[in-house]
Design a protein around this motif. Structure first.
Motif, PDB file in Angstrom:
ATOM      1  N   ALA A 113     -13.961   1.187  -9.607  1.00  0.00           N
ATOM      2  CA  ALA A 113     -13.001   2.094  -8.982  1.00  0.00           C
ATOM      3  C   ALA A 113     -11.606   1.507  -9.130  1.00  0.00           C
ATOM      4  O   ALA A 113     -11.438   0.289  -9.261  1.00  0.00           O
ATOM      5  N   PHE A 114     -10.622   2.368  -9.117  1.00  0.00           N
ATOM      6  CA  PHE A 114      -9.229   1.935  -9.195  1.00  0.00           C
ATOM      7  C   PHE A 114      -8.491   2.467  -7.978  1.00  0.00           C
ATOM      8  O   PHE A 114      -8.719   3.589  -7.553  1.00  0.00           O
ATOM      9  N   TYR A 115      -7.607   1.644  -7.440  1.00  0.00           N
ATOM     10  CA  TYR A 115      -6.771   2.063  -6.324  1.00  0.00           C
ATOM     11  C   TYR A 115      -5.360   2.259  -6.838  1.00  0.00           C
ATOM     12  O   TYR A 115      -4.783   1.355  -7.441  1.00  0.00           O
ATOM     13  N   CYS A 147       0.845  -1.198   0.000  1.00  0.00           N
ATOM     14  CA  CYS A 147       0.000   0.000   0.000  1.00  0.00           C
ATOM     15  C   CYS A 147       0.874   1.240   0.000  1.00  0.00           C
ATOM     16  O   CYS A 147       2.091   1.158  -0.088  1.00  0.00           O
ATOM     17  N   GLU A 162      -9.869   4.887 -16.489  1.00  0.00           N
ATOM     18  CA  GLU A 162     -10.888   5.603 -15.725  1.00  0.00           C
ATOM     19  C   GLU A 162     -11.502   6.720 -16.560  1.00  0.00           C
ATOM     20  O   GLU A 162     -12.720   6.903 -16.575  1.00  0.00           O
ATOM     21  N   SER A 192      -1.433   3.572  -5.771  1.00  0.00           N
ATOM     22  CA  SER A 192      -0.556   3.835  -4.650  1.00  0.00           C
ATOM     23  C   SER A 192       0.809   4.228  -5.172  1.00  0.00           C
ATOM     24  O   SER A 192       1.147   3.976  -6.319  1.00  0.00           O
ATOM     25  N   GLN A 205       3.034   1.635  -7.057  1.00  0.00           N
ATOM     26  CA  GLN A 205       2.789   1.132  -8.395  1.00  0.00           C
ATOM     27  C   GLN A 205       3.593   1.955  -9.390  1.00  0.00           C
ATOM     28  O   GLN A 205       3.804   3.135  -9.205  1.00  0.00           O
TER      29      GLN A 205
END
Length: 127
Positions: free
Chosen positions: A103-105, A19, A122, A107, A110
C-alpha cells in the motif's frame, strides 16, 4: 557565527510536514541548523497539540543527525543501488504475499512528482 555576525533567532509559524492534517507549529531556529519546535496554539487544526511525530519534528532538523544518504542495513549506498533494492523488495513482497500486501500513503504535503510516481507504481502492481 564564525565571522562574528548575528543570526536572528525569531520565531517562525509554519506547518508540520508529516501528514495531511497540516498542524501548525512554531519553530525557533537554534542558529546551528536545527530548531526548537512547539505546537502553534493559535492554529485551528491543532490548537497547539502535536502528535508524537510532530512533537519530535525539532529532532529531525539538525543536519548532524539527519539521514542525508541512503543506507541499507547501516551501510551507505548510492541512490541507484538503494532504488534497485527497494524495487526488488517490493517485487519479493508482491510475489510472496500478493499485490494487496503493498500500500502507498499519499498526503497533500508530498510533491506532485512523488504522487505521480507512486500512482504509476500502484497501477503497475495491478491495483
Amino acid at each position: 557565527m564564525a565571522d562574528g555576525s548575528q543570526v536572528s533567532l525569531r520565531s517562525v509559524r509554519t506547518t508540520c510536514p508529516y501528514c495531511g492534517v497540516g498542524c501548525g507549529v512554531t519553530a525557533v531556529p537554534d542558529g546551528l541548523g536545527g530548531a526548537t519546535v512547539t505546537g502553534d496554539t493559535e492554529h485551528p487544526a491543532n490548537f497547539g497539540r502535536l502528535c508524537s511525530k510532530g512533537s519530535a519534528l525539532g529532532e529531525t532538523l539538525n543536519p548532524a543527525t539527519r539521514l542525508l544518504h541512503p543506507e541499507i542495513a547501516g551501510t551507505r549506498v548510492d541512490w541507484d543501488h538503494a532504488t534497485r533494492h527497494v524495487a526488488s523488495e517490493l517485487q519479493r513482497v508482491r510475489q510472496t504475499y500478493g499485490p494487496k500486501a503493498i500500500a502507498f500513503y499519499l498526503s497533500c504535503h508530498q510533491g506532485r512528482q512523488i504522487a505521480l510516481a507512486l500512482g504509476e507504481a500502484e497501477t503497475a502492481g495491478g491495483h
